[in-house]
Write a protein that holds these residues in place. Structure first.
Motif, PDB file in Angstrom:
ATOM      1  N   MET A   1       0.842  -1.193   0.000  1.00 34.05           N
ATOM      2  CA  MET A   1       0.000   0.000   0.000  1.00 34.05           C
ATOM      3  C   MET A   1       0.880   1.245   0.000  1.00 34.05           C
ATOM      4  O   MET A   1       2.033   1.194   0.419  1.00 34.05           O
TER       5      MET A   1
ATOM      6  N   ARG B   1      -9.800  -4.495  11.124  1.00 35.14           N
ATOM      7  CA  ARG B   1     -10.361  -3.473  10.233  1.00 35.14           C
ATOM      8  C   ARG B   1     -11.703  -2.970  10.746  1.00 35.14           C
ATOM      9  O   ARG B   1     -12.501  -3.738  11.267  1.00 35.14           O
TER      10      ARG B   1
ATOM     11  N   GLY C   1      -6.630   2.754   3.914  1.00 33.15           N
ATOM     12  CA  GLY C   1      -7.362   2.364   2.710  1.00 33.15           C
ATOM     13  C   GLY C   1      -6.991   0.973   2.255  1.00 33.15           C
ATOM     14  O   GLY C   1      -6.650   0.097   3.059  1.00 33.15           O
ATOM     15  N   ALA C   2      -7.033   0.779   0.936  1.00 35.08           N
ATOM     16  CA  ALA C   2      -6.724  -0.533   0.365  1.00 35.08           C
ATOM     17  C   ALA C   2      -5.249  -0.858   0.594  1.00 35.08           C
ATOM     18  O   ALA C   2      -4.392   0.024   0.590  1.00 35.08           O
ATOM     19  N   TYR C   3      -4.951  -2.123   0.803  1.00 37.78           N
ATOM     20  CA  TYR C   3      -3.577  -2.562   1.109  1.00 37.78           C
ATOM     21  C   TYR C   3      -2.689  -2.486  -0.136  1.00 37.78           C
ATOM     22  O   TYR C   3      -1.532  -2.112  -0.052  1.00 37.78           O
ATOM     23  N   TYR C   4      -3.254  -2.870  -1.280  1.00 38.11           N
ATOM     24  CA  TYR C   4      -2.499  -2.810  -2.536  1.00 38.11           C
ATOM     25  C   TYR C   4      -3.173  -1.812  -3.469  1.00 38.11           C
ATOM     26  O   TYR C   4      -4.393  -1.678  -3.458  1.00 38.11           O
TER      27      TYR C   4
ATOM     28  N   LYS D   1      -5.469  -4.084  -8.657  1.00 37.82           N
ATOM     29  CA  LYS D   1      -6.656  -4.952  -8.522  1.00 37.82           C
ATOM     30  C   LYS D   1      -6.215  -6.401  -8.324  1.00 37.82           C
ATOM     31  O   LYS D   1      -6.756  -7.126  -7.510  1.00 37.82           O
TER      32      LYS D   1
ATOM     33  N   VAL E   1      -5.648  -7.143   3.617  1.00 39.03           N
ATOM     34  CA  VAL E   1      -5.752  -7.320   2.158  1.00 39.03           C
ATOM     35  C   VAL E   1      -7.169  -7.724   1.739  1.00 39.03           C
ATOM     36  O   VAL E   1      -7.492  -7.688   0.555  1.00 39.03           O
ATOM     37  N   GLU E   2      -8.007  -8.137   2.702  1.00 38.20           N
ATOM     38  CA  GLU E   2      -9.368  -8.647   2.458  1.00 38.20           C
ATOM     39  C   GLU E   2      -9.277  -9.869   1.527  1.00 38.20           C
ATOM     40  O   GLU E   2      -8.457 -10.739   1.791  1.00 38.20           O
TER      41      GLU E   2
ATOM     42  N   GLN F   1      -7.944 -10.798  -1.920  1.00 42.84           N
ATOM     43  CA  GLN F   1      -7.085 -10.108  -2.886  1.00 42.84           C
ATOM     44  C   GLN F   1      -6.678 -11.044  -4.032  1.00 42.84           C
ATOM     45  O   GLN F   1      -5.932 -12.005  -3.827  1.00 42.84           O
TER      46      GLN F   1
END
Ligand code: PMP
Length: 288
Positions: free
Chosen positions: A1, A47, A129-132, A135, A256-257, A259
């Motif tokens: 990220m 989270r 926010g998003a880890y990466y 997409k 990462v949810e 991913q």
């Protein structure tokens, strides 16, 4: 990220520290704390969705268990840790973001033995926010191996175990990948540096057993979501040559949810139907 906009030690807000809310910049430790020298702090990563921590109690329980595996008890119960976390999320007015609880052994004594040290606990919460940025991410196989359970308490989220993860991750980043996939001490597939691994093989979900990995809370959630959809879930030892047979690969973790993985070394993957379904199911569940 992408790195946080502000340094982590120079922000507004409050941090829960041994039972009190301290101004963010005052939440400090002494250079002689035992855990800084011997790596025996334990932590969590949680989270926040819609102002609530997803699976808070499971994370608090794992923090307690992680410390127990390193032979110490936290001075707070799971219920107290849950309440402290809710307080710090509310006080920092976070609707979304990340929580980082940490427990460590204090500076009362120095030496390999930690006997005589006090146990401290802090909980910080901040926007994240998003880890990466991507997409679907590119992984490389790391030269660093997850140790045998006889050499390390794999089920503990212990700081010391992350020296391997940091080495693996930074080597992967320097080589142009987004993360590293680690094998274990026997050469079997294990996990990424902060997330668990899943392969789709003939429409079934396959994931390594928990012998040398952290048994992620997201991993367990996603396995349950897959079973609800009627997807067969198989936990077993998986060898690297099976990566060539997988139709989809993804990672799971609090940060990462779910991913998608675009490639591992020279092997390429599509973001297929199983991954897409589980991304949607997970996104709906964490916000429900
Ligand atoms: N493996 C490692 C090494 C991790 O650091 C994490 C993140 N805690 C995970 C797996 C995923 O665990 P969880 O789903 O509980 O976040």
């Amino acid at each position: 990220m992408a790195g946080p906009a502000l340094p982590m030690d120079d922000r507004d807000g409050v941090i829960w520290y041994n039972g009190k809310l301290l101004p963010w910049r005052d939440a400090k430790v002494h250079v002689l704390v035992h855990s800084l020298h011997y790596g025996n702090s334990v932590f969590e990563g949680e989270r926040i969705y819609n102002g609530k921590v997803f699976e808070l109690t499971k994370h608090s329980e794992r923090l307690v268990k992680s410390a127990k595996m390193l032979a110490y008890d936290l001075p707070y119960t799971v219920e107290e840790l849950d309440a402290a976390t809710r307080l710090v999320v509310a006080e920092n007015k976070l609707d979304g973001g990340y929580v980082r609880p940490l427990a460590w052994r204090g500076a009362e004594v120095i030496g390999v033995s930690a006997a005589g040290t006090k146990v401290h606990v802090a909980i910080a919460a901040f926007p994240w926010g998003a880890y990466y940025a991507q997409k679907a991410i590119k992984l490389c196989t790391s030269r660093w191996k997850r140790p045998s359970p006889e050499s390390s308490p794999a089920g503990s989220k212990a700081a010391g175990l992350y020296i391997i993860c940091t080495l693996a991750k930074d080597e992967a980043l320097a080589a142009g990948y987004q993360d590293a996939l680690m094998h274990d001490y026997k050469g079997r597939l294990s996990e990424a540096t902060g997330a668990n691994l899943f392969l789709v093989l003939n429409g079934e979900l396959h994931t390594p057993t928990t012998e040398t990995i952290l048994n992620g809370i997201t991993r367990q959630t996603v396995m349950a979501l897959a079973r609800t959809r009627g997807i067969k879930v198989v936990e077993r030892e998986i060898w690297p040559d099976e990566l060539a047979k997988a139709s989809e690969v993804f990672l799971t973790g609090t940060a990462v949810e779910v991913q998608p993985v675009a490639s591992i070394d020279k092997l390429q993957y599509e973001v297929g139907p199983v991954t897409q379904a589980l991304i949607a199911d997970y996104a709906a569940l964490v916000r429900s």
